[in-house]
Scaffold this motif. Structure first.
Motif, PDB file in Angstrom:
ATOM      1  N   VAL A 215      -8.733  -0.986  -6.853  1.00  0.00           N
ATOM      2  CA  VAL A 215      -8.448  -2.304  -7.456  1.00  0.00           C
ATOM      3  C   VAL A 215      -8.011  -3.346  -6.426  1.00  0.00           C
ATOM      4  O   VAL A 215      -7.957  -4.526  -6.750  1.00  0.00           O
ATOM      5  CB  VAL A 215      -7.404  -2.223  -8.605  1.00  0.00           C
ATOM      6  N   ALA A 216      -7.680  -2.923  -5.211  1.00  0.00           N
ATOM      7  CA  ALA A 216      -7.270  -3.901  -4.193  1.00  0.00           C
ATOM      8  C   ALA A 216      -7.918  -3.534  -2.859  1.00  0.00           C
ATOM      9  O   ALA A 216      -8.381  -2.401  -2.675  1.00  0.00           O
ATOM     10  CB  ALA A 216      -5.748  -3.920  -4.054  1.00  0.00           C
ATOM     11  N   GLU A 217      -7.909  -4.479  -1.910  1.00  0.00           N
ATOM     12  CA  GLU A 217      -8.607  -4.285  -0.626  1.00  0.00           C
ATOM     13  C   GLU A 217      -7.955  -3.208   0.232  1.00  0.00           C
ATOM     14  O   GLU A 217      -8.620  -2.503   0.986  1.00  0.00           O
ATOM     15  CB  GLU A 217      -8.567  -5.589   0.183  1.00  0.00           C
ATOM     16  N   ASN A 218      -6.643  -3.153   0.160  1.00  0.00           N
ATOM     17  CA  ASN A 218      -5.941  -2.223   1.050  1.00  0.00           C
ATOM     18  C   ASN A 218      -4.722  -1.663   0.327  1.00  0.00           C
ATOM     19  O   ASN A 218      -4.244  -2.257  -0.651  1.00  0.00           O
ATOM     20  CB  ASN A 218      -5.498  -2.944   2.337  1.00  0.00           C
TER      21      ASN A 218
ATOM     22  N   PHE B 288      -6.352   1.150   5.324  1.00  0.00           N
ATOM     23  CA  PHE B 288      -7.204   0.594   6.372  1.00  0.00           C
ATOM     24  C   PHE B 288      -6.319  -0.056   7.423  1.00  0.00           C
ATOM     25  O   PHE B 288      -5.416  -0.837   7.069  1.00  0.00           O
ATOM     26  CB  PHE B 288      -8.181  -0.457   5.815  1.00  0.00           C
ATOM     27  N   LEU B 289      -6.573   0.265   8.678  1.00  0.00           N
ATOM     28  CA  LEU B 289      -5.790  -0.353   9.753  1.00  0.00           C
ATOM     29  C   LEU B 289      -6.047  -1.863   9.759  1.00  0.00           C
ATOM     30  O   LEU B 289      -7.089  -2.333   9.294  1.00  0.00           O
ATOM     31  CB  LEU B 289      -6.195   0.264  11.099  1.00  0.00           C
ATOM     32  N   VAL B 290      -5.063  -2.588  10.258  1.00  0.00           N
ATOM     33  CA  VAL B 290      -5.138  -4.046  10.221  1.00  0.00           C
ATOM     34  C   VAL B 290      -5.339  -4.573  11.646  1.00  0.00           C
ATOM     35  O   VAL B 290      -4.572  -4.234  12.548  1.00  0.00           O
ATOM     36  CB  VAL B 290      -3.857  -4.630   9.607  1.00  0.00           C
ATOM     37  N   GLU B 291      -6.366  -5.380  11.819  1.00  0.00           N
ATOM     38  CA  GLU B 291      -6.655  -5.984  13.137  1.00  0.00           C
ATOM     39  C   GLU B 291      -5.635  -7.079  13.440  1.00  0.00           C
ATOM     40  O   GLU B 291      -4.982  -7.593  12.521  1.00  0.00           O
ATOM     41  CB  GLU B 291      -8.072  -6.580  13.130  1.00  0.00           C
TER      42      GLU B 291
ATOM     43  N   GLY C  95      -9.515  -3.203   9.527  1.00  0.00           N
ATOM     44  CA  GLY C  95     -10.266  -2.477  10.534  1.00  0.00           C
ATOM     45  C   GLY C  95     -10.692  -1.115  10.018  1.00  0.00           C
ATOM     46  O   GLY C  95     -11.105  -0.973   8.861  1.00  0.00           O
ATOM     47  N   ALA C  96     -10.571  -0.128  10.887  1.00  0.00           N
ATOM     48  CA  ALA C  96     -11.033   1.217  10.565  1.00  0.00           C
ATOM     49  C   ALA C  96     -10.157   1.870   9.505  1.00  0.00           C
ATOM     50  O   ALA C  96      -9.007   1.471   9.290  1.00  0.00           O
ATOM     51  CB  ALA C  96     -11.031   2.075  11.828  1.00  0.00           C
ATOM     52  N   ARG C  97     -10.718   2.869   8.866  1.00  0.00           N
ATOM     53  CA  ARG C  97      -9.954   3.684   7.933  1.00  0.00           C
ATOM     54  C   ARG C  97      -8.893   4.454   8.713  1.00  0.00           C
ATOM     55  O   ARG C  97      -9.186   5.042   9.752  1.00  0.00           O
ATOM     56  CB  ARG C  97     -10.930   4.669   7.253  1.00  0.00           C
ATOM     57  N   ASN C  98      -7.667   4.429   8.228  1.00  0.00           N
ATOM     58  CA  ASN C  98      -6.578   5.196   8.836  1.00  0.00           C
ATOM     59  C   ASN C  98      -6.782   6.680   8.505  1.00  0.00           C
ATOM     60  O   ASN C  98      -7.535   7.024   7.588  1.00  0.00           O
ATOM     61  CB  ASN C  98      -5.237   4.693   8.290  1.00  0.00           C
TER      62      ASN C  98
END
Lengths: 575, 575
Positions: free
Chosen positions: B207-210, B237-240, B246-249
Motif C-alpha cells: 500500500v505504500a512505496e517503502n 528499500f534503501l534510500v539514495e 534505491g536497492a532492496r535492503n
C-alpha cells in the motif's frame, strides 16, 4: 494448513474419584443396583478414553480445516470421519448409552456424563452426530408407536442410522410457534411434509447408511402457535417393508453453512418437498416429544462445554509447561510460563471451573439415575439449564483464556488454540440460548413453585458448609465461609426473582444473572464436597493438593461475585 | 464467500457531547489554546467519519475474506486496501495526527481519541497500518538524529512510507531481554542487522512505496538482557542521498501468518540478513525509544478496542431492531428482539461499557493535552494500561455478546458478527498482554509510589460522587452510591496491593483483578460525569434518557462487582 490436533488425555481418574468418594458412596453401584461398580465404570471410561484419544481426537483439527463439502447434492464429511464413526459403531459405543427399553445397554447417567465429556473433548463436531442420535432415541422410545419403533429405533441404537432434530425455520428460531412446515395425511398412515428447515446439525452426511429426521410440522387445521405442532420421522432414504433402504425421500440438502467453528459438523438447510413422514405421538403433541430430545441435547451440551473446556485447558497447560520465558518474581532464573503468576492464575481459573462443572455433571447424572427417589427428578430438571448455561458460557471463556495463555501464538491458527475458541462459541446458542436456559430456570423452575426447588438446592449446599466449617484445614474453613455467603446471596436473589412473578419483564431481564449466581453456588458446593472427600484421605498426594487449591481459587475468584450478581438480580430491568 | 460489511455510523455526536459538556468546558479549545474549538473537532470527526464509513468500512469484510497473499516474496494486501490507503494519505489523515514537531498537523489527543475509534471501527486490520506509523513517528521525533529525521520522518508523516515495530523473536516475546538479533557497525555510520523477527504487523505490504522497520537488536559486546538492546531503522528499500528509493535492503518476508482474525493486516516473519540499518538514539538505549512507540501503540489499542466494540454493537443493535420474533412478557403481540428483556440487557451491557470507555479515552487525551499541568502526565500514564487492558478485554466480550444477540445467525460467517469476535481476540495480546498492562499498573504505577496516583484517581471519582449525591434524579443518587462503594473497594484493594510490595508474586497474581477493579471505578466515574452533564440540560431528549439508563445499568451490573474484585485482590496468590 491444518493445525496439528493437540494430544488429549482423558481425565478418567477424576471420574473415579467422583464416582467413589464425593457423593456418599459408589454412585455407579447405586444407579445399577450393584450390577456395575465404580471400578467397572472407570474401565468403561478408560476404554472410551483410549478410543477417543487415538481415533477421534486426531481428527479434530482435520475436521476444522476440511469442513464438509456438498458434492452432487450430498454432504461429504472431512477425511477420516466416516471411518472413525464406523469404528465407534463397531465398538458398540452408540448402543452403550442408549436406554435398555430401546434395546441399548443403558449405561447409567453418571457414566454418560463421563462419556459425554470425553467424546466432546476429543472432537465436538463429530460427537454431535451421535449425541443427536441419542436424543432422538429417547424421544422415539417415549412417544413412537410400534411401527416407527420397529423400523427406526433398532437401527438408531446400533448406530447404523443417525438422528437429527428439525425445529428451526428462517422465521422461527426461539419462537417455535412460528413454524410453517406442513404435514398432510397421505391416507395410508404416512404424511407428506413440506417446508424448509435450517441449522440442521448433521442434517446430511456420509458416515451412516441412513439419516432419520425428527421434524416439527403443522397439520391441516391445526391451531396457531406451538399447540398446532406435531412430530414426524422422515428418513433420508425410505425404508422398504423388509427393512432395506428404498428410494431417496423428498428431502434435499440445499446447502451446508459456512460457520465460525465446528466445521466438521455439517449444518444443513433442508428442503422438504412432499417428503414422506410418520407421526410420532399424538397430533398436536409435537412439542412434548421434541422436548424429550431437546432436554437430552441440553444435558449433552453441558457435557460438550465441559469437554471442550477441558481440551482447551489441556492444550494451554501443555504449552505453558513447555514454553520458557524470562525471570519473574520468585523465579529469578527464568522458568516455564506456567509458573508466571498470571499464567498460573489463568490455568487455575480454567481447571477450578472445569472440576466444579464435571462434579455437577456427575451429580446431575446421579439424580437422574435415582429418579425413583421422590424429589430427585425435580431437582435434576432444575440443574439442566444451570449446567447447560454455565458450561457453555465457561467453555467460551476458558477457550478464550486458552488463547491468552499462548500469547501471540494463540492467535495463529496452526497452534490450534483458536479452533477451541471458534468451536465453543456455538454452545451458548444451540439447544436453547443462555437466555432460554435462564428463562426456563427462572420461570418454570423457580417462580412457578415459589423458589421451593432453589431452596432445596441451598439446603443441600448449606449441609456441605456444615461439614467443613469446623475443619482444621484453612482451605476448608474459607470454602465454607465463602459458600455460606454465596448461598445467602442466592437466597436473597431467589426472593427477588419470586417477587418478580407479577413483573415478568424484570424476571427475564435478570434471569441470566440469576442462572450465573446459582451456577456459582453449585460450583462452590461441588468444591465443598470435593474438599470434604479430600480431607477424608490419610495424608495428601499431589491430586489432593491440587483439589484444595482449586477450591480455594474458585472461592476467592468466583464465589466472591455472588453478592454482586444478587445485586444485579434485585435491580430488575433497567430503564 | 465474504460477508457483507455491516454499515457503520460514526458516533460523532457523542464526541461533541464529551468535548463540550463532560470535562469542565471545551477540551479542544483548552488543548489548543483556542486555536481549535469543539465545533472544529466535530467537523474533523465528521469528515473522518464520512471517509471511514464510505471508503474504509466496506473493505472490512473483504480484508477478512481475502487476507494477504505472498507473491514472489512480496505481500499483497486485499483488494481495495491500496486504493483506500492512497485516498487516506491524499486526504491528509496521516499528517493530521502527527505532532507538529515532526512536521504534522498535531491534532490534539482528545481528537485523536475520536479518530482512533473511528478508523478502528471501520477497519481495524487496515487502521493498524497508520497506527504503527504514528507510533514510529513519535519514537523518531523523540530520539532520531538529524539524518534519520530528514530521510525518514517527513515521508512517514505524509504517509507515503509506513512504519513497523520489530521486537518479537521466536524465543523472545514478553521477555525482550532474550532478543538475539544483532547489529554490527559497517564503519560508514550504518549498521548491519541480522536475525529473525516474528509477528511484525504490516511488516510487508503493497500500500505504500517503502516500509521503515524500527528494530531492536543487540550490538557487539553489549551486556546481556534488555540493557544491551539498541534501536535501528532499516527500510525495505534503501534510500539514495537524493531521497529516491534505491536497492532492496536485505530484509526478506519469510511468511505471512494464518491468523484467527484481522486477516487484512499482514503479520509477517521477517529475516534480516545483514540488512542496512541506522541507529536511533544511543547504543544501549533501545528500549527507551521503543517504549515511546509502544506507549503510543498501547493508547491506540485502547481506541481499537472501543472502535471494534462499537462496530460489533452497531451490527448487533441493527439486527435486533430488524429481527422479529414472537411474544414476550410485556410485548404480547410479538416484537423486534431488541425489545426482548435479555436482548435488551445484552445491548445495554455493550453500549454502557462503550460509552464509559469512550469517555475515559477522551479524558486520558485531555490529560495528555494538558501535560504542562504538574500532575497530569503521571495520571495520564496511569490510565494507559487501564484503558488498553479494559478496552481490549471488553472488545472481546462485546463482540462475543454481539454474536449472542444474533442467535444461530451469529455463528454463520456470512452474517459478519463472527469476524468481530475473531478480530477482537488479538487486542488483549498485542502491544503487551492484559497481564503486562496489569503488572505495569500494579508495579511501576501503584506500588512504586505507594498508591499515590491511584488515590488521586479515587479523589477525583469521589468529587464526582459529591456532585450527584444530593440530586433529585434517582439514577444520579444510585450512581453516586454505587460509585462511592466501588471507590471504597478500590481503596482497600490498593492498600492490599501496596502491602504486597515485598511479595511480588502476590501482586502479579492479582494484578489483572486490580486493573479490572480500577477500570470499573473509572467507568463508573465517567458515567457520573456524564449524568452530571445530562442533568445540566433543560429538559431531556432521547440521548439524555439513554445516557441515564446506561449509567444505571453500568452501576447495577458492573460496579456491583467491585467488592468481589477487591476480595480477589486481597487473597493474593492462591495455593
Amino acid at each position: 494448513m491444518a493445525a496439528q490436533s493437540s494430544p488429549y488425555t482423558p481425565p478418567v481418574a477424576e471420574y473415579g474419584f467422583l464416582y467413589r468418594e464425593v457423593f456418599g458412596g459408589d454412585v455407579v453401584a447405586r444407579a445399577t443396583s450393584g450390577a456395575l461398580s465404580a471400578d467397572d465404570a472407570v474401565d468403561v471410561l478408560e476404554a472410551a478414553g483410549d478410543f477417543a484419544a487415538e481415533v477421534i481426537a486426531p481428527l479434530n483439527a482435520i475436521g476444522d480445516a476440511e469442513g464438509t463439502v456438498v458434492v452432487d447434492g450430498d454432504a461429504r464429511t472431512a477425511p477420516g470421519f466416516k471411518e472413525a464413526y464406523a469404528a465407534l459403531v463397531e465398538a458398540g459405543w452408540v448402543a452403550a448409552e442408549a436406554p435398555e427399553s430401546a434395546g441399548g445397554e443403558g449405561l447409567p447417567a453418571v457414566v454418560q456424563a463421563g462419556l459425554g465429556e470425553i467424546w466432546n473433548a476429543a472432537n465436538p463436531a463429530l460427537a454431535l452426530c451421535w449425541m443427536l442420535t441419542h436424543g432422538q432415541i429417547h424421544a422415539l422410545d417415549a412417544y413412537a408407536g410400534d411401527e416407527v419403533r420397529e423400523t427406526y429405533l433398532a437401527r438408531l441404537v446400533e448406530g447404523s442410522w443417525t438422528g437429527t432434530m428439525n425445529l428451526t425455520e428462517p422465521q422461527a428460531g426461539t419462537d417455535l410457534g412460528a413454524i410453517r412446515t406442513t404435514a398432510t395425511p397421505n391416507g395410508d398412515g404416512s404424511w407428506s411434509i413440506t417446508g424448509q428447515k435450517i441449522f440442521i446439525t448433521w442434517g446430511d452426511h456420509d458416515v451412516a447408511e441412513n439419516i432419520v429426521h425428527l421434524v416439527l410440522a403443522r397439520t391441516p387445521d391445526a391451531p396457531a402457535g406451538a399447540k398446532g405442532l406435531s412430530l414426524f420421522v422422515a428418513p433420508k432414504f425410505l425404508v422398504e417393508p423388509d427393512g432395506s433402504l428404498g428410494a431417496r425421500n423428498a428431502v434435499t440438502t440445499v446447502s451446508v453453512e459456512h460457520k465460525l467453528g465446528i466445521h466438521g459438523s455439517p449444518t444443513c438447510v433442508l428442503a422438504y418437498d412432499g417428503a414422506t413422514g410418520y407421526l410420532v405421538g399424538e397430533v398436536g403433541g409435537g412439542l412434548a416429544g421434541m422436548f424429550v430430545m431437546m432436554n437430552s441435547a441440553r444435558l449433552g451440551m453441558g457435557h460438550q462445554g465441559i469437554g471442550l473446556a477441558e481440551r482447551a485447558y489441556q492444550q494451554a497447560s501443555a504449552y505453558a509447561t513447555a514454553r520458557l520465558q524470562g525471570p519473574v518474581p520468585g523465579r529469578p532464573d527464568g522458568t516455564a510460563i506456567a509458573e508466571h503468576p498470571d499464567v498460573r492464575r489463568l490455568l487455575l481459573s480454567m481447571s477450578s471451573s472445569i472440576s466444579a462443572m464435571r462434579a455437577l455433571a456427575v451429580y446431575v447424572g446421579d439424580l437422574f439415575d435415582r429418579a425413583d427417589d421422590a424429589d430427585n427428578p425435580q431437582l435434576a430438571e432444575f440443574f439442566v439449564p444451570i449446567l447447560k448455561g454455565w458450561a457453555s458460557e465457561e467453555a467460551v471463556r476458558i477457550a478464550s483464556d486458552g488463547i491468552q495463555v499462548h500469547g501471540g501464538m494463540g492467535f495463529i491458527e496452526e497452534t490450534g488454540a483458536a479452533q477451541h475458541y471458534r468451536d465453543a462459541r456455538i454452545i451458548p446458542i444451540y439447544e436453547g440460548t443462555t437466555a432460554i436456559q435462564s428463562n426456563d430456570l427462572v420461570g418454570r423452575k423457580t417462580v412457578r413453585n415459589q423458589g421451593e426447588t432453589a431452596r432445596r438446592m441451598f439446603d443441600l449446599a448449606r449441609a456441605a458448609v456444615a461439614t467443613l466449617a469446623g475443619s482444621d484445614e484453612p482451605v476448608a474453613r474459607r470454602t465454607a465461609e465463602r459458600l455460606e455467603r454465596a448461598v445467602a446471596a442466592a437466597d436473597r436473589a431467589t426472593v427477588a426473582v419470586v417477587g418478580f412473578g407479577a413483573s415478568p419483564r424484570d424476571a427475564h431481564a435478570v434471569s441470566v444473572d440469576y442462572l450465573w449466581l446459582l451456577a456459582l453456588v453449585a460450583g462452590g458446593w461441588m468444591h465443598a464436597l470435593i474438599v470434604a472427600a479430600t480431607l477424608a484421605h490419610d495424608g495428601r498426594d499431589a491430586d489432593d493438593e491440587r483439589r484444595l487449591t482449586e477450591a480455594d481459587f474458585f472461592g476467592a475468584h468466583q464465589l466472591a461475585h455472588a453478592h454482586a450478581l444478587a445485586e444485579s438480580v434485585a435491580a430488575g430491568e433497567i430503564g
